[in-house]
Design an enzyme around this catalytic site. Structure first.
Site, PDB file in Angstrom:
ATOM      1  N   ASP A  50      -1.242  56.639   8.884  1.00  0.00           N
ATOM      2  CA  ASP A  50      -1.061  56.455  10.318  1.00  0.00           C
ATOM      3  C   ASP A  50      -1.825  55.187  10.742  1.00  0.00           C
ATOM      4  OD1 ASP A  50      -0.069  57.920  12.928  1.00  0.00           O
ATOM      5  OD2 ASP A  50      -2.186  57.487  13.329  1.00  0.00           O
TER       6      ASP A  50
ATOM      7  N   TYR B  16      -4.432  52.830  20.930  1.00  0.00           N
ATOM      8  CA  TYR B  16      -3.077  52.573  21.420  1.00  0.00           C
ATOM      9  C   TYR B  16      -3.095  51.571  22.568  1.00  0.00           C
ATOM     10  CZ  TYR B  16      -1.374  56.498  18.652  1.00  0.00           C
ATOM     11  OH  TYR B  16      -1.040  57.327  17.606  1.00  0.00           O
TER      12      TYR B  16
ATOM     13  N   HIS C 249       4.721  64.068   9.032  1.00  0.00           N
ATOM     14  CA  HIS C 249       3.771  62.991   9.287  1.00  0.00           C
ATOM     15  C   HIS C 249       2.445  63.215   8.564  1.00  0.00           C
ATOM     16  CE1 HIS C 249       2.139  59.581  11.428  1.00  0.00           C
ATOM     17  NE2 HIS C 249       1.098  60.309  11.782  1.00  0.00           N
TER      18      HIS C 249
END
Length: 285
Positions: free
Chosen positions: A100, A207, A263
């Site tokens: 990730d 982010y 994921h």
């Protein structure tokens, strides 16, 4: 598994698991919303196989420092943390394994400082340049990435996701993994990490910085390092085509798919992941 401890890199303090034994170092980099505990199914195995296992909580996570400014989570800064860590440990280079967001840091290291990377292993994280291009041209990926746009809002994401002791967030993480891969006992530990003062804001700032604070461009040349991309095909956040597309950034890369994993690949299929990492590392000797 060796207990974590705080180390001072000068610019920042990081919480670090370091087996300290083994001649070949493996640097494992977690993503969102993980911390070093996300590699719990890899750390003991590679310690037993005689490797030096190095697993930091990256900045903003768990017990590591959590700078307040969004710009402090720029990818250049995140990558420099890992260079500083290698310097602190007096390591010229290491195999870098990233999942990730940890994969984004790993891509950065391989592009900008290939001399510090002995081999690159990526789990469910497209090359950043590939991802941006794909996102712009594929509405389906845009829809899967809706939360990235939500995270640009101030305060609201932290408030909404922390409600009820992170109940919605914890449930989502458990539901996205294969049955039994993330237990209630695991979620107790995750909640403790997320509840550290400033942690949830720091985590989401990764982010925000990706949108507001641009890193220096990646070199246009492909990565020459041996590169292995491992991909859980049932990832609800990233389309499987991104794995193959990322190979365009690799002169010596290959991809392997785990068809029934999502994921959280290293938790869904730990034995498979460990086997593939081991084979890759042994092949580079």
């Amino acid at each position: 598994m060796k207990a974590a401890k705080i180390i001072d890199l000068g610019v920042i303090k990081l919480n670090l698991v370091d087996s300290q034994k083994g001649k070949i170092p493996l640097l494992f980099l977690h993503g969102f919303p993980d911390y070093h505990y996300g590699w719990r199914k890899q750390i003991p195995a590679f310690e037993e196989w005689g490797y030096r296992v190095i697993v930091p909580d990256q900045r903003g996570y768990n017990l590591s420092d959590k700078p307040a400014a969004v710009a402090d989570y720029n990818l250049d800064r995140l990558g420099q943390d890992m260079l500083d860590l290698l310097d602190h440990l007096q390591l010229e280079s290491a195999f870098v394994i990233g999942h990730d967001w940890g994969g984004a840091v790993a891509w950065w290291l391989a592009h900008h400082h290939p001399e510090r990377v002995r081999g690159l292993i990526i789990l469910n994280m497209p090359h950043p340049r590939t991802f941006i291009s794909y996102l712009k041209s594929h509405r389906s990926q845009m829809l899967k990435s809706w939360y990235m746009f939500l995270f640009q809002l101030p305060v609201l994401p932290e408030w909404a996701l922390s409600r009820g002791n992170y109940v919605h967030f914890a449930q989502t993480m458990q539901d996205d993994a294969r049955r039994g891969a993330v237990t209630q006992q695991d979620l107790v530990k995750y909640r403790q990490a997320w509840s550290q003062p400033g942690a949830f804001k720091g985590m989401i700032n990764w982010y925000r910085a990706a949108v507001r604070s641009k890193p220096r461009p990646f070199p246009s040349t492909a990565i020459k390092l041996p590169t292995l991309i491992l991909w859980g095909s049932r990832d609800p956040y990233l389309e499987a085509d991104l794995a193959e597309a990322s190979l365009a950034e690799c002169a010596n890369g290959r991809v392997k798919y785990a068809k029934h994993a999502g994921h959280w690949l290293q938790q869904d299929e730990p034995e498979w992941v460990n086997e593939k990492i081991l084979e890759f590392v042994q092949a580079q000797k």
